[in-house]
Design a protein around this motif. Structure first.
Motif, short mmCIF file in Angstrom:
data_model
loop_
_atom_site.label_atom_id
_atom_site.label_comp_id
_atom_site.label_asym_id
_atom_site.label_seq_id
_atom_site.Cartn_x
_atom_site.Cartn_y
_atom_site.Cartn_z
N LEU A 164 0.83 -1.21 0.00
CA LEU A 164 0.00 0.00 0.00
C LEU A 164 0.87 1.26 0.00
O LEU A 164 0.55 2.24 -0.68
N THR A 165 1.95 1.23 0.76
CA THR A 165 2.86 2.38 0.78
C THR A 165 3.54 2.57 -0.57
O THR A 165 3.57 3.68 -1.12
N LEU A 166 4.08 1.49 -1.11
CA LEU A 166 4.75 1.58 -2.40
C LEU A 166 3.78 2.01 -3.50
O LEU A 166 4.10 2.88 -4.32
N GLY A 167 2.59 1.39 -3.49
CA GLY A 167 1.60 1.71 -4.52
C GLY A 167 1.12 3.14 -4.44
O GLY A 167 0.98 3.82 -5.46
N SER A 168 0.89 3.63 -3.22
CA SER A 168 0.42 5.02 -3.05
C SER A 168 1.48 6.01 -3.53
O SER A 168 1.16 6.99 -4.20
N ALA A 169 2.73 5.76 -3.17
CA ALA A 169 3.80 6.67 -3.58
C ALA A 169 3.98 6.67 -5.10
O ALA A 169 4.06 7.74 -5.73
N ARG A 170 4.05 5.49 -5.69
CA ARG A 170 4.24 5.39 -7.14
C ARG A 170 3.03 5.95 -7.89
O ARG A 170 3.18 6.60 -8.93
N MET A 171 1.85 5.69 -7.37
CA MET A 171 0.62 6.18 -8.00
C MET A 171 0.62 7.70 -8.08
O MET A 171 0.09 8.30 -9.02
N MET A 172 1.23 8.34 -7.08
CA MET A 172 1.27 9.80 -7.03
C MET A 172 2.50 10.37 -7.74
O MET A 172 2.80 11.56 -7.64
N GLY A 173 3.24 9.49 -8.44
CA GLY A 173 4.35 9.96 -9.26
C GLY A 173 5.68 10.07 -8.55
O GLY A 173 6.61 10.71 -9.06
N TYR A 174 5.84 9.45 -7.39
CA TYR A 174 7.10 9.54 -6.65
C TYR A 174 8.21 8.79 -7.38
O TYR A 174 8.03 7.66 -7.82
N GLY A 175 9.37 9.44 -7.48
CA GLY A 175 10.48 8.83 -8.19
C GLY A 175 11.72 8.62 -7.35
O GLY A 175 12.76 8.21 -7.87
N GLY A 176 11.64 8.88 -6.04
CA GLY A 176 12.79 8.71 -5.16
C GLY A 176 12.88 7.31 -4.58
O GLY A 176 12.29 6.36 -5.10
N GLY A 177 13.61 7.19 -3.46
CA GLY A 177 13.81 5.87 -2.86
C GLY A 177 13.31 5.73 -1.44
O GLY A 177 13.37 4.63 -0.87
N HIS A 178 12.81 6.82 -0.86
CA HIS A 178 12.41 6.74 0.54
C HIS A 178 11.13 5.94 0.75
O HIS A 178 10.83 5.54 1.89
#
Length: 335
Positions: free
Chosen positions: A60-74
């Motif tokens: 859920l954390t990974l999906g939410s971040a990627r879904m919102m366009g996050y490109g970092g590693g945190h």
């Protein structure tokens, strides 16, 4: 395609779409659960971490971040944090509940001892806080530390509510929001925060996780009375035997006559259970439609989760669709 087909399960599709990120999460988890001075820590942790499970919360954390366009590693640090918090609570829960089986395997407290389970759980909480700090986000630290406190609060509330026939659906919801939904909502919320999403969308992600977590726990409580041991890793009626007043029983107690209430008082409040009591409990649940009503409640919360996700514009519509489908899948387990 049926939801029972492995390729159609949303959490499997989500895991496949995020496989590289999850591999990084697993590598980080293995590195941070190591201990040079206390080899029992990785032994106990590995027993639970390697036992399987869907790893839904870090996804859920990974999906939410990627879904919102996050490109970092945190987001990897945060996903590992969420999994460490979850694993720590499982270790502590099995001690509190005196459980003997988790995910179809003997519990850590049974294989080692209660002291080891509690102390290793504490170690994982400490590791979780180290990972939070490494993101250098005070807001993330605030969200996840609040979630950890809320989980503990929910578990303590359950101690007084679980065997008290005065416990109603409002109190049950407080327990569930604490012990389960708090980590779901934190997992999705921090994904939005780390991605720098607008406040309204972060709030919607929180609402999605909250509703999904409530639906998830209601379904788990329902499956305890009508699930299959092979699928759930638990024996049917474990909650009854452990005298846990979950939603199906709360609904039946609310409609009980004097004789039925005396039965629930003897078996749940006093813990005086005889052969045949589980069958009688199941008959009462059926008589009052408690299982069907519980299922309807779970479906209602799944709809709330989907409604919340509909308010989130996504840089990756495919990932968002998987998260929407996940809400349906959670409740499909009791269809």
């Amino acid at each position: 395609m049926s939801l029972d087909h492995p390729a159609a399960k949303p959490h499997d599709r989500l895991a496949a779409a995020l496989s590289q990120d999850m591999e990084a999460v697993n590598t980080l988890i293995r590195a941070r659960m190591a201990s040079e001075n206390a080899p029992r820590i990785p032994e106990v942790t590995a027993h639970l971490v390697d036992a399987g499970g869907k790893r839904l919360r870090p996804l859920l954390t990974l999906g939410s971040a990627r879904m919102m366009g996050y490109g970092g590693g945190h987001h990897v640090h945060l996903a590992a944090t969420v999994e460490f918090i979850h694993t720590a609570t499982l270790l502590h829960d099995d001690v509190v509940d005196e459980s003997r089986q988790r995910r179809g395997r003997p519990t850590a407290n049974l294989l080692w001892d209660n002291k080891s389970s509690v102390l290793v759980g504490d170690y994982l909480f400490a590791r979780a806080f180290q990972l939070m700090v490494e993101t250098e986000s005070l807001r993330v630290l605030d969200i996840l530390s609040n979630a950890a406190a809320t989980i503990a609060e929910g578990e303590v509330l359950q101690l007084s509510a679980a065997q008290n026939l005065a416990t109603d659906e409002e109190i049950y919801l407080k327990v569930v929001r604490g012990k389960t939904a708090a980590l779901f909502s934190a997992a999705t919320e921090v994904g939005g925060v780390i991605a720098g999403a607008p406040e309204g969308e972060i709030a919607a992600l929180h609402a999605y996780g909250d509703a999904l977590g409530i639906a998830f726990q209601i379904v788990d409580d329902l499956l305890d009375y009508q699930g299959e041991t092979k699928a759930t890793g638990k024996n049917v009626g474990d909650d009854f035997r452990e005298r846990k007043l979950t939603l199906p029983v709360i609904k039946a107690v609310a409609k009980a006559d004097a004789e039925e209430r005396a039965f629930w008082s003897r078996t749940i409040e006093k813990g005086q259970q005889d052969d045949g009591d589980l069958d009688h409990a199941l008959a009462l649940l059926d008589k009052h439609g408690a299982l069907a009503e519980t299922r309807d409640d779970a479906i209602g919360w799944a709809h709330r989760a989907k409604d919340a996700m509909a308010r989130v514009p996504s840089a990756d519509p495919e990932l968002r669709a998987m998260l929407v489908d996940l809400a349906d899948y959670v409740v499909s387990r009791v269809n």
